[in-house]
Scaffold this motif. Structure first.
Motif, PDB file in Angstrom:
ATOM      1  N   LEU A   1      -2.872 -18.542  33.626  1.00  0.00           N
ATOM      2  CA  LEU A   1      -3.526 -18.279  32.349  1.00  0.00           C
ATOM      3  C   LEU A   1      -3.044 -19.260  31.279  1.00  0.00           C
TER       4      LEU A   1
ATOM      5  N   ILE B   1      -8.423  -9.375  33.904  1.00  0.00           N
ATOM      6  CA  ILE B   1      -7.503 -10.455  33.556  1.00  0.00           C
ATOM      7  C   ILE B   1      -6.046 -10.034  33.728  1.00  0.00           C
TER       8      ILE B   1
ATOM      9  N   GLU C   1     -13.626 -13.338  33.870  1.00  0.00           N
ATOM     10  CA  GLU C   1     -12.718 -12.202  33.784  1.00  0.00           C
ATOM     11  C   GLU C   1     -12.115 -12.096  32.392  1.00  0.00           C
ATOM     12  N   ILE C   2     -11.779 -13.238  31.788  1.00  0.00           N
ATOM     13  CA  ILE C   2     -11.212 -13.228  30.441  1.00  0.00           C
ATOM     14  C   ILE C   2     -12.225 -12.696  29.440  1.00  0.00           C
TER      15      ILE C   2
END
Length: 465
Positions: free
Chosen positions: A322, A314, A131-132
């Motif tokens: 995170l 994200i 996702e990042i």
């Protein structure tokens, strides 16, 4: 079905497990691990897939903050586990393996394991990393195709200070206009020659407190900004042993420059703003159009993606999951990379200012004797001392933070923003898109103890990698 070991390692007398794997229908009692006074475990038959769960500890619902957490559509916080479908194994071997994990695995601070393999833990991590990467790529493309002129409002004012303005007058102007940084206009050469920041005023006031001040209070009324900048270069030359540096090239941006390049200029040079200048065709003159900052770029991002957050997956993640920001302790198994500094209400203002300058940080949380958050003191707050010429009536080494916070006006007192580690990244981004808010303090919602701090720079370092 897959046998999964759920673990609660934070003590209690009566601990129960409840989860979506059975429709939240049961409160499953957990067992104290032999040889431990705080670790409870329970093996549960769970179907493959994602499952939310939480713990009932002595009548109070809790989540394991060191494991993956998610917030549902109603605002409730739960832990999350991904269970992968297991390879068929004899039931005796499965139970033996699960029992061995009960005995040998309790020494970990918190653990959640699927008997089939460790992939039940790795899957959320792998998904988060993906996702990042996806979000960074899409954001990089968006900022590369956006230009600095898109930050310029349809109407409004842009301020610049003449370099021949007296330091005292500049101090008051920045306070009245609620600005922490202003471009400097060199009228003799008809050009923007630099930036005046709150850090300059901190250095000026610190020099005033020394036994041989470069400026006196009276001189503030006649000492110009250009003279202060020249004196500042002299001091730097004395410290480094080098000649007085020549006029440095002023970092700036053109209206057609991409927002990606503007953001990288701010990040790589560790500055808070750059002037956006339109130069004439022959380059002989320039016009100040705007002062670009990270908050403005973040506001542009939020406005564009507000109704399509799934495009940046994200931003829907809780900030506690995170790897960014500064935290007081290990979070989710990640070691601290920076120390989170805090001030107490009885600490001296001179100590606070030196911490801000020497630590190269923009703000410090102020806490009471119990460690609960009172407010945040930042570099830009130094301009509040211009009100009523407070700086002329107090010594920095005699003024405590309680007095300093009382000097702040209502707007400054209310600009302290907080969140919990369960709030989404997007919520933090929207808060930080306000140019008067440059950091968000992460607190425990019950005790208000400071758990971490997230700055504008932290968000951009995360989003741009």
């Amino acid at each position: 079905m897959v046998l999964v070991t759920f673990t609660w390692s934070q003590g209690g007398t009566h601990v129960f497990l409840c989860g979506s794997f059975d429709g939240w229908s049961e409160q499953i009692p957990m067992n104290l691990v032999e040889g431990s006074a705080a670790v409870f475990q329970r093996i549960v038959d769970v179907p493959p897939g994602y499952h939310k769960y939480k713990f009932l500890v002595d009548g109070i619902w809790k989540v394991d903050q060191d494991q993956l957490c998610v917030q549902d559509e109603y605002g409730a916080i739960n832990n999350l586990v991904f269970v992968k479908e297991s390879v068929s194994m004899p039931s005796a071997l499965i139970r033996e393996d699960a029992q061995s994990k009960l005995v040998s695995g309790f020494t970990s601070s918190t653990h959640l394991e699927a008997s089939s393999s460790s992939e039940s833990q790795l899957k959320p991590v792998m998904q988060l990393n993906n996702e990042i990467d996806v979000s960074r790529h899409r954001l990089f493309m968006f900022l590369s195709s956006s230009q600095a002129y898109e930050l310029i409002p349809n109407s409004g004012k842009v301020f610049a200070l003449d370099t021949e303005v007296a330091v005292k007058q500049a101090f008051h102007i920045m306070y009245e206009q609620r600005l922490a940084v202003m471009p400097l206009w060199d009228g003799q050469n008809a050009m923007i020659s630099g930036m005046l920041t709150a850090s300059d005023f901190i250095l000026i006031l610190l020099k005033l407190q020394e036994s041989h001040p470069m400026l006196t209070h009276d001189e503030l009324e006649m000492h110009t900004i250009s003279a202060w900048k020249y004196g500042k270069f002299q001091l730097q030359a004395e410290v480094s042993g080098a000649m007085i540096p020549p006029n440095r090239r002023v970092l700036q941006a053109g209206p057609d420059e991409s927002l990606k390049d503007v953001a990288l200029t701010l990040l790589q040079n560790k500055i808070s703003a750059v002037p956006v200048l339109h130069s004439s065709e022959d380059g002989s003159s320039s016009q100040l159009l705007h002062t670009a900052c990270l908050a403005g770029i973040l506001k542009h991002i939020c406005r564009h993606f507000r109704h399509s957050l799934e495009y940046l997956p994200i931003v829907q993640q809780p900030v506690g999951n995170l790897s960014f920001g500064t935290w007081t302790r290990q979070v989710g198994g990640r070691a601290r990379s920076r120390v989170l500094l805090k001030l107490h209400s009885g600490d001296l203002l001179s100590s606070a200012l030196k911490l801000l300058i020497e630590g190269e940080i923009s703000s410090i949380p102020v806490v009471d004797d119990n460690g609960a958050l009172i407010n945040v003191y930042s570099r830009s707050d130094i301009t509040s001392l211009a009100r009523g010429n407070v700086y002329a009536h107090f010594r920095l080494d005699q003024m405590i933070m309680t007095q300093v916070l009382q000097v702040l006006d209502e707007a400054s007192r209310d600009r302290c923003r907080t969140c919990t580690r369960f709030d989404s990244l997007y919520r933090i981004m929207e808060v930080l898109s306000d140019p008067t808010v440059r950091r968000v303090v992460v607190i425990d919602p019950n005790s208000r103890h400071v758990e971490g701090i997230i700055t504008l720079r932290d968000v951009f370092n995360l989003l741009l990698g």
